[in-house]
Structures are given as structure tokens and as C-alpha cells.
Design a protein around this motif. Structure first.
Motif, PDB file in Angstrom:
ATOM      1  N   ASN A 167       0.866  -1.168   0.000  1.00  0.00           N
ATOM      2  CA  ASN A 167       0.000   0.000   0.000  1.00  0.00           C
ATOM      3  C   ASN A 167       0.905   1.222   0.000  1.00  0.00           C
ATOM      4  OD1 ASN A 167      -2.415  -1.438   0.195  1.00  0.00           O
ATOM      5  ND2 ASN A 167      -2.200  -1.602   2.407  1.00  0.00           N
ATOM      6  N   ARG A 168       0.308   2.338  -0.148  1.00  0.00           N
ATOM      7  CA  ARG A 168       1.077   3.577  -0.044  1.00  0.00           C
ATOM      8  C   ARG A 168       1.439   3.809   1.417  1.00  0.00           C
ATOM      9  NH1 ARG A 168       1.646   6.307  -4.562  1.00  0.00           N
ATOM     10  NH2 ARG A 168       0.265   5.801  -6.262  1.00  0.00           N
ATOM     11  N   LEU A 169       2.559   4.494   1.613  1.00  0.00           N
ATOM     12  CA  LEU A 169       2.955   4.884   2.959  1.00  0.00           C
ATOM     13  C   LEU A 169       1.995   5.952   3.465  1.00  0.00           C
ATOM     14  CD1 LEU A 169       6.790   5.121   2.326  1.00  0.00           C
ATOM     15  CD2 LEU A 169       5.598   3.313   3.551  1.00  0.00           C
ATOM     16  N   LYS A 170       2.049   6.211   4.740  1.00  0.00           N
ATOM     17  CA  LYS A 170       1.150   7.198   5.347  1.00  0.00           C
ATOM     18  C   LYS A 170       1.297   8.574   4.696  1.00  0.00           C
ATOM     19  CE  LYS A 170      -1.865   7.998   8.594  1.00  0.00           C
ATOM     20  NZ  LYS A 170      -3.179   7.414   8.555  1.00  0.00           N
ATOM     21  N   ASP A 171       2.483   8.893   4.158  1.00  0.00           N
ATOM     22  CA  ASP A 171       2.685  10.200   3.511  1.00  0.00           C
ATOM     23  C   ASP A 171       2.169  10.211   2.073  1.00  0.00           C
ATOM     24  OD1 ASP A 171       4.705   8.787   2.121  1.00  0.00           O
ATOM     25  OD2 ASP A 171       5.959  10.567   2.030  1.00  0.00           O
TER      26      ASP A 171
ATOM     27  N   VAL B 236      13.355   4.697   4.760  1.00  0.00           N
ATOM     28  CA  VAL B 236      12.176   5.169   5.477  1.00  0.00           C
ATOM     29  C   VAL B 236      11.953   4.348   6.736  1.00  0.00           C
ATOM     30  CG1 VAL B 236      11.067   6.012   3.373  1.00  0.00           C
ATOM     31  CG2 VAL B 236      10.534   3.739   4.205  1.00  0.00           C
ATOM     32  N   ALA B 237      11.124   4.912   7.615  1.00  0.00           N
ATOM     33  CA  ALA B 237      10.796   4.259   8.874  1.00  0.00           C
ATOM     34  C   ALA B 237       9.314   4.415   9.166  1.00  0.00           C
ATOM     35  CB  ALA B 237      11.614   4.871  10.014  1.00  0.00           C
ATOM     36  N   ALA B 238       8.827   3.528  10.017  1.00  0.00           N
ATOM     37  CA  ALA B 238       7.460   3.606  10.511  1.00  0.00           C
ATOM     38  C   ALA B 238       7.523   3.720  12.030  1.00  0.00           C
ATOM     39  CB  ALA B 238       6.679   2.358  10.109  1.00  0.00           C
TER      40      ALA B 238
ATOM     41  N   LEU C 277       7.860   8.025   7.463  1.00  0.00           N
ATOM     42  CA  LEU C 277       6.830   8.267   6.452  1.00  0.00           C
ATOM     43  C   LEU C 277       5.655   7.307   6.583  1.00  0.00           C
ATOM     44  CD1 LEU C 277       9.071   8.853   3.295  1.00  0.00           C
ATOM     45  CD2 LEU C 277       8.126  10.551   4.873  1.00  0.00           C
ATOM     46  N   ASP C 278       5.667   6.495   7.655  1.00  0.00           N
ATOM     47  CA  ASP C 278       4.631   5.485   7.795  1.00  0.00           C
ATOM     48  C   ASP C 278       4.320   5.261   9.272  1.00  0.00           C
ATOM     49  OD1 ASP C 278       2.816   3.713   6.706  1.00  0.00           O
ATOM     50  OD2 ASP C 278       4.280   2.139   6.294  1.00  0.00           O
ATOM     51  N   ARG C 279       3.267   4.516   9.536  1.00  0.00           N
ATOM     52  CA  ARG C 279       2.866   4.164  10.890  1.00  0.00           C
ATOM     53  C   ARG C 279       3.171   2.700  11.155  1.00  0.00           C
ATOM     54  NH1 ARG C 279       3.625   8.509  12.895  1.00  0.00           N
ATOM     55  NH2 ARG C 279       2.173  10.190  12.521  1.00  0.00           N
ATOM     56  N   GLY C 280       3.508   2.411  12.391  1.00  0.00           N
ATOM     57  CA  GLY C 280       3.864   1.065  12.815  1.00  0.00           C
ATOM     58  C   GLY C 280       5.008   1.193  13.798  1.00  0.00           C
TER      59      GLY C 280
END
Length: 133
Positions: free
Chosen positions: A38-42, A53-55, A82-85
Motif C-alpha cells: 500500500n502507499r505509505l502514510k505520507d 524510510v521508517a514507521a 513516512l509510515d505508521r507502525g
């Protein structure tokens, strides 16, 4: 030569004052067959072998972090949140496959690393570091 240049660029980055935080870091980037990212949160598409990148669960999207492997202090990477987790209990940060490899923790899967915040006005280096590889 590339590693020396990358190290020199990272050494020039100013960090936010304060002690580095120890975090449990895992990497993400491989999915079961048939699944796509999926797309990253950004909003960007995640390329785990290319993007540094990091979540993180709560850090603002766009936060820049300097990660250091405490067992090999010369192994450092800059990642952008750029993401959640991560969504697994006991883990603080997920990083891309390429970042885990550069940090020297890919084979471990999960490791404790030293994390420093970089000022928001610091120039984005993830693209520069990607182009050096």
C-alpha cells in the motif's frame, strides 16, 4: 569510497540536543506472494530496497532520524518517518530493508539501536544517500 562519503555526510548533520534514545527496531519490506505494498502514510509508494524510510506509531510524518548500530558505531543511517507502525508489541520502529542492511541489522531481524532526532530544518539526505548506493 561511497561509504566514506556517506559517513562524512552523516557526520555533518546537526542533531537535536539531548541523549540518544534506545529503540527496538525491526525491518519491513518483504510480503507474502500475491500481496503488494500500500502507499505509505505520507502517500508515497514504498520501495523497501531503495527508500530509507521508517514507521513509528507517534512521531510526526516527515521526522528525520539518525540511527546508529551500538555494536558497530560506524554503521549509521538517516531515515525519514513516512509510515505508521510497527504493530508488533515490543518494537518501537520499523525501517526499510535497505536501511536495515546499511545499519548491519538485516540478518538479526530485530535489534536495539541508538536513535537521534535530526532538526526539521536539516536537509533531506535520504535521496542523497540512495543515489550514492
Amino acid at each position: 569510497m561511497i561509504d566514506l562519503l556517506t559517513g562524512a555526510l552523516i557526520a555533518l548533520l546537526p542533531t537535536v540536543p539531548g541523549e540518544p534514545e534506545q529503540m527496538v527496531v525491526s525491518h519491513y519490506g518483504q510480503l507474502p506472494p500475491g500481496q503488494s505494498w500500500n502507499r505509505l502514510k505520507d502517500g508515497s509508494v514504498f520501495r523497501p530496497e531503495q527508500d530509507f524510510v521508517a514507521a513509528h506509531r507517534t512521531l510526526p510524518i516527515g521526522t528525520r532520524l539518525l540511527l546508529t548500530n551500538p555494536e558497530q558505531p560506524e554503521q549509521k543511517v538517516v531515515v525519514d518517518v513516512l509510515d505508521r507502525g510497527p504493530f508488533i508489541r515490543g518494537r518501537d520502529l520499523d525501517i526499510s530493508t535497505v536501511a536495515a542492511r546499511k545499519l548491519g541489522i538485516y540478518e538479526q531481524g530485530v535489534a536495539q539501536v541508538e536513535v537521534r532526532l535530526l532538526p526539521t530544518e536539516a536537509p533531506p539526505l535520504s535521496g542523497v544517500l540512495m543515489s550514492l548506493n
